[in-house]
Design a protein around this motif. Structure first.
Motif, mmCIF file in Angstrom:
data_model
loop_
_atom_site.group_PDB
_atom_site.id
_atom_site.type_symbol
_atom_site.label_atom_id
_atom_site.label_comp_id
_atom_site.label_asym_id
_atom_site.label_seq_id
_atom_site.Cartn_x
_atom_site.Cartn_y
_atom_site.Cartn_z
ATOM 1 N N LEU A 139 0.829 -1.207 0.000
ATOM 2 C CA LEU A 139 0.000 0.000 0.000
ATOM 3 C C LEU A 139 0.863 1.256 0.000
ATOM 4 N N SER A 140 1.914 1.247 0.815
ATOM 5 C CA SER A 140 2.818 2.397 0.850
ATOM 6 C C SER A 140 3.501 2.592 -0.497
ATOM 7 N N MET A 153 2.351 1.645 -3.480
ATOM 8 C CA MET A 153 1.398 2.116 -4.483
ATOM 9 C C MET A 153 1.061 3.587 -4.277
ATOM 10 N N ASP A 154 1.025 4.045 -3.037
ATOM 11 C CA ASP A 154 0.832 5.477 -2.783
ATOM 12 C C ASP A 154 2.001 6.276 -3.357
ATOM 13 N N PHE A 155 3.209 5.757 -3.186
ATOM 14 C CA PHE A 155 4.400 6.408 -3.742
ATOM 15 C C PHE A 155 4.361 6.400 -5.267
ATOM 16 N N ALA A 195 1.762 6.029 -7.397
ATOM 17 C CA ALA A 195 0.616 6.743 -7.994
ATOM 18 C C ALA A 195 0.391 6.222 -9.419
ATOM 19 N N ASP A 196 0.252 7.121 -10.398
ATOM 20 C CA ASP A 196 -0.019 6.673 -11.770
ATOM 21 C C ASP A 196 1.205 6.784 -12.670
ATOM 22 N N TYR A 217 -5.773 -7.099 -1.831
ATOM 23 C CA TYR A 217 -6.724 -5.991 -1.947
ATOM 24 C C TYR A 217 -7.644 -6.077 -3.163
#
Length: 206
Positions: free
Chosen positions: A92-93, A95-97, A99-100, A123
């Motif tokens: 999760l961390s 994927m937050d980093f 982004a797209d 998830y």
């Protein structure tokens, strides 16, 4: 690492391109199977206009003991990951980093397959980011080289490989290769355009 087919949970597209904004990804694992093995380290470096602007790096505690031969290859052992977060937290961390961003990596299908399997498994999410495989770029730009391991391409460009097989180090090596290949591709394009212009000049009779 061996070639891996595109994972069923990856929706992003392979780009044969040289973007200026991207994130370089590398992982270390307990083995080669995204379904049966585990991530032990995830690292990524974010670039904007080809300049490093941020980085992410975390060890990951796998659900089994790290095999001896993996420890010999990567230097990562059970003691190092004993207090590391589990993959459901790290992913999760990461994927937050991420982004797209467009993802760049070396034989990147391997890394993406593990990321995608864990996203889906924990998830029920799919990996939608487009990606660049630096190994494929090397095969296109250096058809004469014959060997396309990341260390072989790095050595061709005189890029230091000390500490290889740790994720953050491999990210730096990968980006070094990427930038050298990008520079080479630019010179080839300029050369082709120059030849085309010269041919047009001759045909015009000027």
């Amino acid at each position: 690492m061996s070639s891996v087919k595109k994972n069923r949970y990856i929706d992003g597209k392979l780009l044969l391109a040289y973007p200026d904004d991207y994130t370089v990804l590398d992982i270390e694992t307990t083995g080669l199977s995204p379904q049966n093995d585990y991530i032990t380290e995830i690292s990524a470096i974010k670039y904007r206009n080809n300049r490093r602007v941020d980085e992410f790096s975390s060890l990951v505690k796998p659900e089994l003991s790290i095999p001896y031969y993996i420890t010999r290859l990567t230097g990562i052992n059970d003691a190092m990951v004993a207090d590391a977060p589990a993959i459901d937290e790290v992913i999760l961390s990461f994927m937050d980093f991420l982004a797209d961003d467009i993802i760049a990596g070396y034989n990147v299908a391997f890394d993406l397959s593990f990321i995608a399997e864990n996203l889906a498994g924990h998830y029920a999410k799919r990996l939608a980011n487009d990606y660049v495989d630096v190994m494929k770029l090397a095969q296109n730009e250096l058809p004469f080289l014959g060997r396309y391991k990341q260390t072989a391409v790095a050595e061709y460009f005189n890029i230091a490989t000390a500490g290889a097989h740790r994720a953050l180090v491999d990210c730096n090596i990968c980006n070094g290769c990427y930038q050298k290949l990008k520079e080479l591709a630019g010179r080839i394009i300029i050369c082709r355009l120059s030849k085309k212009s010269l041919q047009s000049y001759r045909l015009s009779g000027a």
